[in-house]
Design a protein around this motif. Structure first.
Motif, PDB file in Angstrom:
ATOM      1  N   ASP A  48       0.805  -1.215   0.000  1.00  0.00           N
ATOM      2  CA  ASP A  48       0.000   0.000   0.000  1.00  0.00           C
ATOM      3  C   ASP A  48       0.843   1.273   0.000  1.00  0.00           C
ATOM      4  O   ASP A  48       0.316   2.368  -0.173  1.00  0.00           O
ATOM      5  CB  ASP A  48      -0.996  -0.006   1.165  1.00  0.00           C
ATOM      6  CG  ASP A  48      -2.168  -0.950   0.877  1.00  0.00           C
ATOM      7  OD1 ASP A  48      -2.354  -1.318  -0.315  1.00  0.00           O
ATOM      8  OD2 ASP A  48      -2.889  -1.326   1.826  1.00  0.00           O
TER       9      ASP A  48
ATOM     10  N   ARG B  67     -16.302   5.664  -5.376  1.00  0.00           N
ATOM     11  CA  ARG B  67     -15.381   4.739  -4.695  1.00  0.00           C
ATOM     12  C   ARG B  67     -16.013   4.179  -3.426  1.00  0.00           C
ATOM     13  O   ARG B  67     -16.020   2.970  -3.189  1.00  0.00           O
ATOM     14  CB  ARG B  67     -14.076   5.447  -4.335  1.00  0.00           C
ATOM     15  CG  ARG B  67     -13.117   4.526  -3.568  1.00  0.00           C
ATOM     16  CD  ARG B  67     -12.116   5.309  -2.735  1.00  0.00           C
ATOM     17  NE  ARG B  67     -12.794   6.139  -1.732  1.00  0.00           N
ATOM     18  CZ  ARG B  67     -12.156   6.887  -0.845  1.00  0.00           C
ATOM     19  NH1 ARG B  67     -10.833   6.953  -0.851  1.00  0.00           N
ATOM     20  NH2 ARG B  67     -12.834   7.609   0.024  1.00  0.00           N
ATOM     21  N   ASP B  68     -16.534   5.098  -2.612  1.00  0.00           N
ATOM     22  CA  ASP B  68     -17.082   4.667  -1.331  1.00  0.00           C
ATOM     23  C   ASP B  68     -18.204   3.660  -1.533  1.00  0.00           C
ATOM     24  O   ASP B  68     -18.283   2.642  -0.841  1.00  0.00           O
ATOM     25  CB  ASP B  68     -17.607   5.879  -0.549  1.00  0.00           C
ATOM     26  CG  ASP B  68     -16.472   6.754  -0.025  1.00  0.00           C
ATOM     27  OD1 ASP B  68     -15.306   6.283  -0.028  1.00  0.00           O
ATOM     28  OD2 ASP B  68     -16.743   7.904   0.362  1.00  0.00           O
TER      29      ASP B  68
ATOM     30  N   LEU C  76     -16.745   0.232  -2.626  1.00  0.00           N
ATOM     31  CA  LEU C  76     -16.031  -0.497  -1.569  1.00  0.00           C
ATOM     32  C   LEU C  76     -16.989  -0.942  -0.460  1.00  0.00           C
ATOM     33  O   LEU C  76     -16.870  -2.053   0.064  1.00  0.00           O
ATOM     34  CB  LEU C  76     -14.887   0.357  -1.004  1.00  0.00           C
ATOM     35  CG  LEU C  76     -13.801   0.803  -1.983  1.00  0.00           C
ATOM     36  CD1 LEU C  76     -12.569   1.295  -1.223  1.00  0.00           C
ATOM     37  CD2 LEU C  76     -13.408  -0.276  -2.978  1.00  0.00           C
ATOM     38  N   GLU C  77     -17.947  -0.084  -0.118  1.00  0.00           N
ATOM     39  CA  GLU C  77     -18.927  -0.486   0.901  1.00  0.00           C
ATOM     40  C   GLU C  77     -19.769  -1.673   0.426  1.00  0.00           C
ATOM     41  O   GLU C  77     -20.058  -2.595   1.200  1.00  0.00           O
ATOM     42  CB  GLU C  77     -19.875   0.684   1.212  1.00  0.00           C
ATOM     43  CG  GLU C  77     -19.258   1.736   2.117  1.00  0.00           C
ATOM     44  CD  GLU C  77     -19.999   3.064   2.031  1.00  0.00           C
ATOM     45  OE1 GLU C  77     -21.182   3.080   1.582  1.00  0.00           O
ATOM     46  OE2 GLU C  77     -19.385   4.092   2.376  1.00  0.00           O
TER      47      GLU C  77
ATOM     48  N   TRP D 193      -9.205  -6.022  -1.185  1.00  0.00           N
ATOM     49  CA  TRP D 193      -9.102  -4.990  -2.228  1.00  0.00           C
ATOM     50  C   TRP D 193      -8.427  -3.749  -1.667  1.00  0.00           C
ATOM     51  O   TRP D 193      -8.375  -3.549  -0.456  1.00  0.00           O
ATOM     52  CB  TRP D 193     -10.488  -4.649  -2.789  1.00  0.00           C
ATOM     53  CG  TRP D 193     -11.506  -4.339  -1.742  1.00  0.00           C
ATOM     54  CD1 TRP D 193     -11.773  -3.129  -1.188  1.00  0.00           C
ATOM     55  CD2 TRP D 193     -12.408  -5.268  -1.128  1.00  0.00           C
ATOM     56  NE1 TRP D 193     -12.764  -3.239  -0.267  1.00  0.00           N
ATOM     57  CE2 TRP D 193     -13.190  -4.537  -0.212  1.00  0.00           C
ATOM     58  CE3 TRP D 193     -12.633  -6.649  -1.262  1.00  0.00           C
ATOM     59  CZ2 TRP D 193     -14.175  -5.132   0.571  1.00  0.00           C
ATOM     60  CZ3 TRP D 193     -13.606  -7.239  -0.479  1.00  0.00           C
ATOM     61  CH2 TRP D 193     -14.372  -6.488   0.419  1.00  0.00           C
ATOM     62  N   THR D 194      -7.902  -2.957  -2.601  1.00  0.00           N
ATOM     63  CA  THR D 194      -7.222  -1.725  -2.201  1.00  0.00           C
ATOM     64  C   THR D 194      -8.233  -0.604  -2.045  1.00  0.00           C
ATOM     65  O   THR D 194      -9.313  -0.618  -2.643  1.00  0.00           O
ATOM     66  CB  THR D 194      -6.180  -1.318  -3.255  1.00  0.00           C
ATOM     67  OG1 THR D 194      -6.849  -1.131  -4.510  1.00  0.00           O
ATOM     68  CG2 THR D 194      -5.099  -2.370  -3.409  1.00  0.00           C
ATOM     69  N   ARG D 195      -7.826   0.390  -1.228  1.00  0.00           N
ATOM     70  CA  ARG D 195      -8.650   1.571  -1.028  1.00  0.00           C
ATOM     71  C   ARG D 195      -7.838   2.775  -1.508  1.00  0.00           C
ATOM     72  O   ARG D 195      -6.921   3.240  -0.838  1.00  0.00           O
ATOM     73  CB  ARG D 195      -8.991   1.712   0.449  1.00  0.00           C
ATOM     74  CG  ARG D 195      -9.905   2.880   0.749  1.00  0.00           C
ATOM     75  CD  ARG D 195     -10.310   2.896   2.233  1.00  0.00           C
ATOM     76  NE  ARG D 195     -11.292   3.946   2.478  1.00  0.00           N
ATOM     77  CZ  ARG D 195     -10.988   5.232   2.558  1.00  0.00           C
ATOM     78  NH1 ARG D 195      -9.742   5.621   2.418  1.00  0.00           N
ATOM     79  NH2 ARG D 195     -11.935   6.128   2.760  1.00  0.00           N
TER      80      ARG D 195
ATOM     81  N   GLU E 245      -6.862   6.601  -2.556  1.00  0.00           N
ATOM     82  CA  GLU E 245      -7.179   7.964  -2.110  1.00  0.00           C
ATOM     83  C   GLU E 245      -7.489   8.891  -3.276  1.00  0.00           C
ATOM     84  O   GLU E 245      -7.674  10.096  -3.098  1.00  0.00           O
ATOM     85  CB  GLU E 245      -5.998   8.519  -1.297  1.00  0.00           C
ATOM     86  CG  GLU E 245      -5.746   7.758  -0.008  1.00  0.00           C
ATOM     87  CD  GLU E 245      -4.724   8.450   0.887  1.00  0.00           C
ATOM     88  OE1 GLU E 245      -3.790   9.082   0.351  1.00  0.00           O
ATOM     89  OE2 GLU E 245      -4.876   8.366   2.122  1.00  0.00           O
TER      90      GLU E 245
ATOM     91  N   THR F  93      -9.958   0.178  -8.007  1.00  0.00           N
ATOM     92  CA  THR F  93      -9.572  -0.696  -6.903  1.00  0.00           C
ATOM     93  C   THR F  93      -9.092  -2.020  -7.493  1.00  0.00           C
ATOM     94  O   THR F  93      -9.535  -2.445  -8.563  1.00  0.00           O
ATOM     95  CB  THR F  93     -10.721  -0.913  -5.898  1.00  0.00           C
ATOM     96  OG1 THR F  93     -10.248  -1.743  -4.826  1.00  0.00           O
ATOM     97  CG2 THR F  93     -11.916  -1.607  -6.544  1.00  0.00           C
TER      98      THR F  93
END
Lengths: 395, 395
Positions: A145, A299-300, A303-304, A316-318, A320, A325
Motif C-alpha cells: 500500500d 469509490r465509497d 467499496l462499501e 481490495w485496495t482503497r 485515495e 480498486t
C-alpha cells in the motif's frame, strides 16, 4: 505476404480489448473501462471556446503548428507543473497525444531490443502495450500500500544488466489505486542515480485526489535530470481531446520532440488551442475540485458494497484518488475464466482480469475494478450479483 | 545521462525546421511551408458542427472511442475510397493521426534495422523522418515527369537484398509535384509481387488535381494485397484536425491498429466526430472543387513569374495538382548556402533546399517551392527578387 518486422511479434491483441467491446452492450454493467465520468466534462465551456476559435477569421486554429505543441499551451502547462513543485518553462514541456504517446516516445528514445524496463507488479497494461514494440525485457517489483517496494527494486537493479528505465505510476496507480510513499519516492531517485537509469513517472490520475495530502512528484525530487514526468488532460478535462504532456531535461525533451515529429507531426492545433483557452479563461483547479466528490462517492459506494456482499478471502485496495480498486481473490480462482463462464453469462458484469497487468509471471487471481461513471443503482446491483456468484464459487 | 537507444542516432533535427521557423517572421516571403491555404478551410461549417457536438448531452464526443477510429468516420472514408476505385468497408480503414502516422506505423510493422526501403529520388522528407527510427537502409530510384522510373526500380529490386517497402507519392509528389503514369503504376504492382515487397502509396494531394484526368490509385490495381494506401484530411479539410487514413488488407490493418493503440490509444474523438459530421452533412467534393481554382491560379502565377524572371539554366516541374514545384539549378549552385547567404539576407525569401529530400546521395542544386497561400503581390515580388539574385549569382 512480405514478412513483418520482428517487433510485430510483440504486438498482439490484448485480452482487455474483447471485454471492453462488451462494455457498450445494453444490459452489461461494466467495471472494466476506467474511463473518466463523461457527465463531468466541461461541455458548455468547451462549446464556447470552440465557437470562438472557429469564428476568428484567419483559419490558424485549423492550420499546422509546431511539433512540440502550441507555445501558449506549453506555457500554461509549465505554469501548472511549476505550481506542483516542478519549476519549468514552456521550453521544457512537450505536448503529447495523451499520456500514451509519452510512453511510446520515451521507450523509443531509450530502449533497444533486449534492454530491461522495470515495472511495478502489477503495472499499467497500456504502458506494456506502448513499450512492447521496442522489444524490451521486463523485470517487476512487488508493491504494497506504500507503492513499489524500493528494497526489492534495489535488488533487481543490483542483479540485472541493461536496465534502462524504471517505470512507475506513483499516484493512484492503474490498476491498483496505490500511491507511492514520499520516502520511497526519495529512495527511487537515489537508486536511479546510483544505477544510471531513467525514472519514467506516469501520473495521469495525480490531480484526482479526493482524500489525504498530495505528495511531491518524483520529478520534483530529481536533482540530476533522470526523471521524465508524464501527465494528461484526459482525466482533468476530457480524453477525447488526446492531450498530454512530457516534462524532461532539455537534451531528452529535444529528442522526444523529434520522435514526436516523426510519429505524427504534431497534436491537433484546434484541440491545443481549446485546452489553452480553457486554462486561460476558466479555473481548472475549481473544475477538478468539483469532480472529486463524484469520484469519492463512487469509490465509497463500490467499496462499501463489496464489504457487504463479497465473501471472506477476498481483499481490495482503497485508493485515495483515481478510478480503480484492485481486488485479490483466493489463489485458485482464475478471474478470466470466472468472468467468461460465470460473471458475464449469469450477472452481465465485467471487470478486467488481472493477469495482463503483470509484465512478467502473471497472476490470474486478481481483477481491476473501476467505479468511475457507473450509476449508483447499477453499481450496487452489479457488485451484489458478483458477490453472490463469488460466494457460490468459493463455497 | 542514461544512454539513448541506437535508433536515436537516426533522429536528428532537420534542416527544414530552422527555415520553417523563419516562415512566420514579418517581412519574410515563404515558399517553404507547403501548408494548405488557411483561407480555404470550411470554418463556418465546422463551427456549426463543433457547436452541435458540444451541445449534445452525453459527453461522448469527448470520451474515449475505438483505437481503429470512430466507426462512422471509417465508414464514410470507406465510401469515398470505394468511389475512388478501391472497394472496401469500414473494417478495412484505420484512422490515423494525419498521413504522417500512417508512415510511422507501416515502417514499424515491416522494417527491422538494416532492412531496405526504396524511395523516389527525391522523396518526401517527412517520410524519411518517419522511417528513420526503424533504422532502415535506403535505395532511391530516379524520377522523370512520369514519376518513378520502374526500370530503374526493377534493377534495384533485382540487385538488393532485404527490400521490404517501395515508398511512393504517386500524385503530385512532395517535393516534385510529379505524378506517376498509369503504365508505371501497373508495372510497380507487378514488380512488388515478383520481388515480394510492400508498396506504400502515400497520396495526401491526390484530390487537389486542378487539371488533367485523375489516374487510378496504385491500390486500385492491387490484386494481391501488397499495397497500403495512405490518405489525409489535411489538404481537403484542415491539417489542424490531424486526421488521415490507412487502407490495407485485414491482416495488415489489424496489426497497424494494434501499433496505433500502442502509440497513442486513438485519434481525438471530437475531431473524428466533426470530420464524420462534415462528410455526412456537406458536399466535400464541392468543397474541394471550390478550392482548386485558387491553387491553380497560385501555381500559374508562380510558374509564369519564374519564366519571366529566372535566368537560363534553371528548370522546374509543372504539377497538375498539389502544392509544389521542384526547381533544378545549375549543378554548382548549393541552394542551402545560396539561401543562407543571399536569398534570406537580401530578399527575405525562403524556399526548401533540396538535399534533405534525397534518401541517399543528396544533391544540393534543387529546391522545393510551394505556391500555396502566398498572396499574389507577394509571390510576384518574391519570385522576381529571387530571379534577380539568381541572375547575379549565375552571371
Amino acid at each position: 505476404m512480405t514478412s513483418f518486422a520482428r517487433r510485430a511479434e510483440r504486438v498482439q491483441p490484448s485480452a482487455i480489448r474483447e471485454f471492453l467491446a462488451l462494455a457498450g452492450t445494453p444490459g452489461i454493467t461494466s467495471f472494466a473501462g476506467g474511463y473518466p465520468d463523461a457527465s463531468l466534462f466541461p461541455m458548455d465551456e468547451l462549446r464556447g471556446i470552440y465557437d470562438a476559435l472557429l469564428t476568428a477569421g484567419d483559419g490558424s486554429a485549423l492550420q499546422y503548428t509546431a511539433s512540440e505543441g502550441l507555445p501558449a499551451l506549453r506555457a500554461l502547462v509549465a505554469e501548472r507543473l511549476t505550481a506542483d513543485g516542478m519549476p519549468c518553462t514552456a521550453d521544457d514541456v512537450l505536448i503529447t497525444q495523451g499520456g500514451q504517446q509519452g510512453l511510446d516516445l520515451v521507450a523509443k528514445l531509450f530502449v533497444d531490443a533486449g534492454d530491461v524496463i522495470v515495472t511495478e507488479r502489477p503495472t499499467f497494461l497500456g504502458a506494456l502495450i506502448a513499450f512492447n514494440p521496442c522489444e524490451p525485457q521486463y523485470r517487476s517489483v512487488p508493491m504494497d500500500d506504500g507503492g513499489m517496494d524500493v528494497d526489492a527494486l534495489e535488488e533487481v537493479l543490483r542483479t540485472t544488466e541493461r536496465v534502462k528505465i524504471v517505470y512507475t505510476v506513483p499516484d493512484f496507480q492503474n490498476p491498483t489505486g496505490r500511491t507511492m510513499s514520499l520516502a520511497r519516492r526519495r529512495r527511487l531517485v537515489e537508486l536511479a542515480e546510483e544505477y544510471d537509469v531513467v525514472v519514467l513517472e506516469d501520473s495521469p490520475y495525480r490531480e484526482l485526489r479526493y482524500e489525504g495530502e498530495r505528495l511531491p512528484t518524483i520529478k520534483s525530487l530529481d536533482t540530476t535530470g533522470r526523471v521524465i514526468h508524464l501527465g494528461s488532460f484526459s482525466k482533468i478535462l476530457a480524453p477525447g481531446l488526446r492531450l498530454g504532456w512530457a516534462l524532461a531535461e532539455p537534451e531528452v525533451r529535444e529528442k522526444l520532440a523529434l520522435l514526436k515529429l516523426a510519429a505524427d507531426t504534431q497534436n491537433g492545433t484546434l484541440n491545443m488551442r481549446a485546452a489553452a483557452a480553457y486554462l486561460a479563461q476558466f479555473d481548472v483547479e475549481a473544475h477538478i475540485a468539483g469532480m472529486l466528490p463524484t469520484y469519492r462517492h463512487q469509490r465509497d459506494l463500490m467499496l462499501e458494497t463489496m464489504a457487504q456482499h463479497f465473501p471472506a478471502g477476498i481483499t481490495w485496495t482503497r485508493a485515495e484518488g483515481g478510478l480503480f480498486t484492485w481486488v485479490t481473490f483466493p489463489e485458485g480462482l482464475d478471474l478470466a475464466a470466472f468472468q467468461r463462464d460465470v460473471l458475464i453469462p449469469r450477472a452481465g458484469v465485467i471487470v478486467v482480469p488481472g493477469a495482463p497487468f503483470f509484465s512478467e509471471a502473471p497472476e490470474a487471481h486478481h481483477a481491476r475494478m473501476s467505479y468511475s461513471g457507473v450509476p449508483d443503482e447499477r453499481m450496487v446491483a452489479g457488485v451484489r450479483a458478483m458477490g453472490a456468484l463469488l460466494t457460490e464459487a468459493l463455497a
